[in-house]
Design an enzyme around this catalytic site. Structure first.
Site, PDB file in Angstrom:
ATOM      1  N   ASN A 212       0.843  -1.193   0.000  1.00 29.99           N
ATOM      2  CA  ASN A 212       0.000   0.000   0.000  1.00 29.99           C
ATOM      3  C   ASN A 212       0.878   1.242   0.000  1.00 29.99           C
ATOM      4  OD1 ASN A 212       0.488   0.852   2.863  1.00 29.99           O
ATOM      5  ND2 ASN A 212      -0.269  -1.224   3.184  1.00 29.99           N
ATOM      6  N   ASP A 280      -3.782  -6.582   5.088  1.00 33.91           N
ATOM      7  CA  ASP A 280      -4.730  -7.454   5.783  1.00 33.91           C
ATOM      8  C   ASP A 280      -4.605  -8.899   5.324  1.00 33.91           C
ATOM      9  OD1 ASP A 280      -5.929  -5.573   7.464  1.00 33.91           O
ATOM     10  OD2 ASP A 280      -7.098  -4.769   5.787  1.00 33.91           O
ATOM     11  N   LYS A 290       8.953 -16.448 -11.371  1.00 33.68           N
ATOM     12  CA  LYS A 290       8.205 -15.287 -11.861  1.00 33.68           C
ATOM     13  C   LYS A 290       7.075 -15.761 -12.780  1.00 33.68           C
ATOM     14  CE  LYS A 290       8.887 -11.052 -14.363  1.00 33.68           C
ATOM     15  NZ  LYS A 290       9.423 -10.707 -15.654  1.00 33.68           N
ATOM     16  N   PRO A 308      -2.135 -11.850  10.644  1.00 36.99           N
ATOM     17  CA  PRO A 308      -2.465 -11.604  12.052  1.00 36.99           C
ATOM     18  C   PRO A 308      -2.652 -10.106  12.277  1.00 36.99           C
ATOM     19  CG  PRO A 308      -0.139 -12.148  11.797  1.00 36.99           C
ATOM     20  CD  PRO A 308      -0.779 -12.370  10.460  1.00 36.99           C
ATOM     21  N   ASP A 309      -3.572  -9.744  13.149  1.00 42.76           N
ATOM     22  CA  ASP A 309      -3.726  -8.342  13.534  1.00 42.76           C
ATOM     23  C   ASP A 309      -2.748  -8.099  14.683  1.00 42.76           C
ATOM     24  OD1 ASP A 309      -4.501  -5.888  14.647  1.00 42.76           O
ATOM     25  OD2 ASP A 309      -6.498  -6.091  13.754  1.00 42.76           O
ATOM     26  N   ILE A 310      -1.659  -7.436  14.372  1.00 45.38           N
ATOM     27  CA  ILE A 310      -0.567  -7.313  15.357  1.00 45.38           C
ATOM     28  C   ILE A 310      -1.019  -6.471  16.549  1.00 45.38           C
ATOM     29  CG2 ILE A 310       1.882  -6.766  15.645  1.00 45.38           C
ATOM     30  CD1 ILE A 310       2.080  -6.827  12.542  1.00 45.38           C
ATOM     31  N   PHE A 329      -3.713   3.210  15.329  1.00 47.45           N
ATOM     32  CA  PHE A 329      -4.147   4.231  14.368  1.00 47.45           C
ATOM     33  C   PHE A 329      -5.332   3.698  13.580  1.00 47.45           C
ATOM     34  CE2 PHE A 329      -0.353   6.406  15.346  1.00 47.45           C
ATOM     35  CZ  PHE A 329      -0.482   7.689  14.842  1.00 47.45           C
ATOM     36  N   LYS A 347     -10.113  -3.526  18.713  1.00 54.02           N
ATOM     37  CA  LYS A 347      -8.680  -3.828  18.802  1.00 54.02           C
ATOM     38  C   LYS A 347      -8.188  -3.889  20.239  1.00 54.02           C
ATOM     39  CE  LYS A 347      -7.615  -2.838  14.217  1.00 54.02           C
ATOM     40  NZ  LYS A 347      -6.617  -3.333  13.298  1.00 54.02           N
TER      41      LYS A 347
HETATM   42  N1  CTP Z   1      -2.847  -3.202  12.454  1.00 53.94           N
HETATM   43  C1  CTP Z   1      -1.969  -4.195  12.854  1.00 53.94           C
HETATM   44  N2  CTP Z   1      -1.969  -5.401  12.211  1.00 53.94           N
HETATM   45  C2  CTP Z   1      -2.808  -5.642  11.177  1.00 53.94           C
HETATM   46  C3  CTP Z   1      -3.694  -4.633  10.758  1.00 53.94           C
HETATM   47  C4  CTP Z   1      -3.669  -3.419  11.419  1.00 53.94           C
HETATM   48  O1  CTP Z   1      -1.199  -3.987  13.776  1.00 53.94           O
HETATM   49  N3  CTP Z   1      -2.774  -6.818  10.575  1.00 53.94           N
HETATM   50  C5  CTP Z   1      -2.900  -1.933  13.175  1.00 53.94           C
HETATM   51  C6  CTP Z   1      -2.432  -0.735  12.413  1.00 53.94           C
HETATM   52  O2  CTP Z   1      -1.039  -0.527  12.574  1.00 53.94           O
HETATM   53  C7  CTP Z   1      -3.258   0.371  13.008  1.00 53.94           C
HETATM   54  C8  CTP Z   1      -4.551  -0.293  13.354  1.00 53.94           C
HETATM   55  O3  CTP Z   1      -4.235  -1.676  13.463  1.00 53.94           O
HETATM   56  O4  CTP Z   1      -2.739   0.835  14.233  1.00 53.94           O
HETATM   57  C9  CTP Z   1      -5.676  -0.052  12.372  1.00 53.94           C
HETATM   58  O5  CTP Z   1      -5.489  -0.679  11.187  1.00 53.94           O
HETATM   59  P1  CTP Z   1      -6.616  -0.834  10.075  1.00 53.94           P
HETATM   60  O6  CTP Z   1      -5.921  -1.447   8.904  1.00 53.94           O
HETATM   61  O7  CTP Z   1      -7.306   0.468   9.889  1.00 53.94           O
HETATM   62  O8  CTP Z   1      -7.614  -1.826  10.790  1.00 53.94           O
HETATM   63  P2  CTP Z   1      -8.540  -2.851  10.164  1.00 53.94           P
HETATM   64  O9  CTP Z   1      -9.022  -3.690  11.278  1.00 53.94           O
HETATM   65  O10 CTP Z   1      -7.826  -3.516   9.035  1.00 53.94           O
HETATM   66  O11 CTP Z   1      -9.720  -1.935   9.676  1.00 53.94           O
HETATM   67  P3  CTP Z   1     -10.457  -1.830   8.291  1.00 53.94           P
HETATM   68  O12 CTP Z   1     -10.626  -3.218   7.853  1.00 53.94           O
HETATM   69  O13 CTP Z   1     -11.648  -1.072   8.688  1.00 53.94           O
HETATM   70  O14 CTP Z   1      -9.545  -1.031   7.387  1.00 53.94           O
END
Ligand code: CTP
Length: 404
Positions: A212, A280, A290, A308-310, A329, A347
């Site tokens: 991104n 995500d 390739k 994973p959502d860190i 954020f 979160k």
């Molecule tokens: N974050 C993280 N790990 C992930 C995704 C997000 O640590 N896999 C953290 C980001 O660094 C940020 C916060 O989560 O602090 C919000 O990320 P965002 O991408 O907006 O959250 P999502 O749950 O993916 O929300 P959305 O699907 O609404 O975009």
């Protein structure tokens, strides 16, 4: 004033060496502890035995003291101190320090440390005025070494002028000044804070990836602002265009999985700020080769698995493992308030900074931002501000919360 502070006192050879004994006594009276190192020439002026008796620890003189090397080692010796004081500092030791020589225990400790150093010079007035000493002192000052004294007055050699060791009370005042200033200016000193930043990159094949447009600018500004408050910042960053923050430990990563592993490895920490724009999804079947666009080939099928959502994982860690302050954020494109509130809940972070990244907002990649701040106390509108201003405001607030 010095309760809990451990001072490494380095004594070099000069007629004023005996005053170091009084200095060690004063440090102890103020509540601190002192470990002494004597240079070889210092031992001609005072005995290591006297210094050991006063300081309550064996005074060290030899670089290759094997027992001690196995017990702690000279590097540890200098790093474990809260401050290193060189008193008296001869012209010779100052010259060796300025040039990075490490040829005895004292100079090796001085070179091997990242602890701040206070130097109290003592020498003949002509040596003090000599162009070489002026140059060396200027070099030390440029390196961040603090200087106290010398005093002017009558010298042991019969001459008169600047060069006398500052009185032990004056050196003690400089030591106390250092600690009161450093705790006021560096409220996060000794506290580790993990900052994630930049995008992650999820490979599709050896040359293609999903990522991104995160520039990493906000993360860099936050890391530098936290380091400015004295924090030990571990900066875990994906491949971003922004230059690395100064004064931080940089951990470069590529994928979300690597970022998570790096964050877990950096814990425990007092605080964690999740600035990264983590992908995500990751590709579960990246090709080792390739992909080729042969006319008759069917387009490749890419399969995804959630990353994973860190932030969520760290915020859910049990007490003791979880950083005291977890900051997230949210980048949203509409209904900012409601989405940000919901995201903070989901979160489990303590604070959430939300910004609007709708087309036209220019937050992504730009220098400016607009922040809505959410915490247990409710919501605050920080309005439009630069990423540096937002970082400074966040760092100050974190310092207030984490300082004790
Ligand atoms: N974050 C993280 N790990 C992930 C995704 C997000 O640590 N896999 C953290 C980001 O660094 C940020 C916060 O989560 O602090 C919000 O990320 P965002 O991408 O907006 O959250 P999502 O749950 O993916 O929300 P959305 O699907 O609404 O975009």
């Amino acid at each position: 004033m010095l309760a809990g502070k451990h001072i490494l006192v380095i004594i070099s050879g000069g007629i004023a060496a005996y005053k170091a004994i009084e200095l060690i006594r004063l440090i102890q009276k103020a509540g601190g502890t002192a470990q002494a190192i004597l240079t070889q020439s210092a031992t001609h002026f005072i005995s290591p035995l006297t210094v050991s008796a006063i300081s309550g620890r064996p005074a060290l003189t030899e670089l290759f003291d094997l027992t001690r090397e196995t017990e702690i080692g000279h590097i540890e010796l200098s790093r474990s101190a809260d401050l290193i004081v060189v008193a008296p500092a001869t012209a010779s030791l100052i010259a060796r320090m300025a040039n990075g020589l490490a040829d005895d225990l004292a100079s090796t400790c001085l070179l091997a440390t990242d602890t701040d150093i206070l130097v109290a010079p003592a020498m003949n007035v002509r040596m003090w005025d000599a162009a070489a000493t002026r140059r060396n002192i200027a070099l030390l000052e440029a390196d961040g070494v603090k200087i106290v004294g010398p005093d002017a007055g009558e010298m042991a050699c019969g001459e008169y002028g600047p060069g006398r060791l500052a009185e032990p009370e004056t050196v003690l005042a400089a030591i106390e000044g250092y600690f009161s200033q450093s705790s006021a200016l560096r409220p996060l000193a000794g506290k580790k804070i993990v900052v994630t930043s930049g995008p992650t990159r999820e490979p599709i094949d050896p040359v293609r990836y999903i990522s991104n447009a995160s520039s990493g600018k906000q993360g860099v500004a936050i890391a530098e602002a936290l380091a400015g408050e004295g924090a030990d910042v571990v900066f875990v960053t994906g491949p971003a265009e922004a230059a690395s923050p100064r004064g931080c430990t940089i951990v470069p990563v590529t994928t979300a999985l690597e970022m998570e592993a790096a964050v877990q490895k950096a814990l425990p920490a007092a605080g964690a700020v999740f600035c990264a724009a983590v992908a995500d999804w990751r590709v579960t079947n990246p090709s080792g080769q390739k992909f080729k666009k042969d006319a008759d080939a069917t387009p490749p099928r890419i399969e995804f698995a959630p990353n994973p959502d860190i932030l969520k994982t760290v915020a859910a860690l049990p007490e003791g493992k979880r950083p005291r302050l977890v900051v997230g954020f949210a980048a949203e494109t509409g209904d900012l308030r409601a989405r940000a509130r919901a995201k903070r809940e989901k979160k489990g972070c303590d604070w959430l900074l939300a910004n609007d990244v709708s087309p036209g907002s220019r937050v992504f990649g730009g220098e400016d931002t607009a922040i809505l701040f959410f915490s247990d106390e409710g919501e605050e509108d920080w309005g439009a501000l630069s990423k540096h201003q937002a970082a400074a405001r966040l760092a100050k607030r974190m310092a207030l919360t984490l300082k004790d």
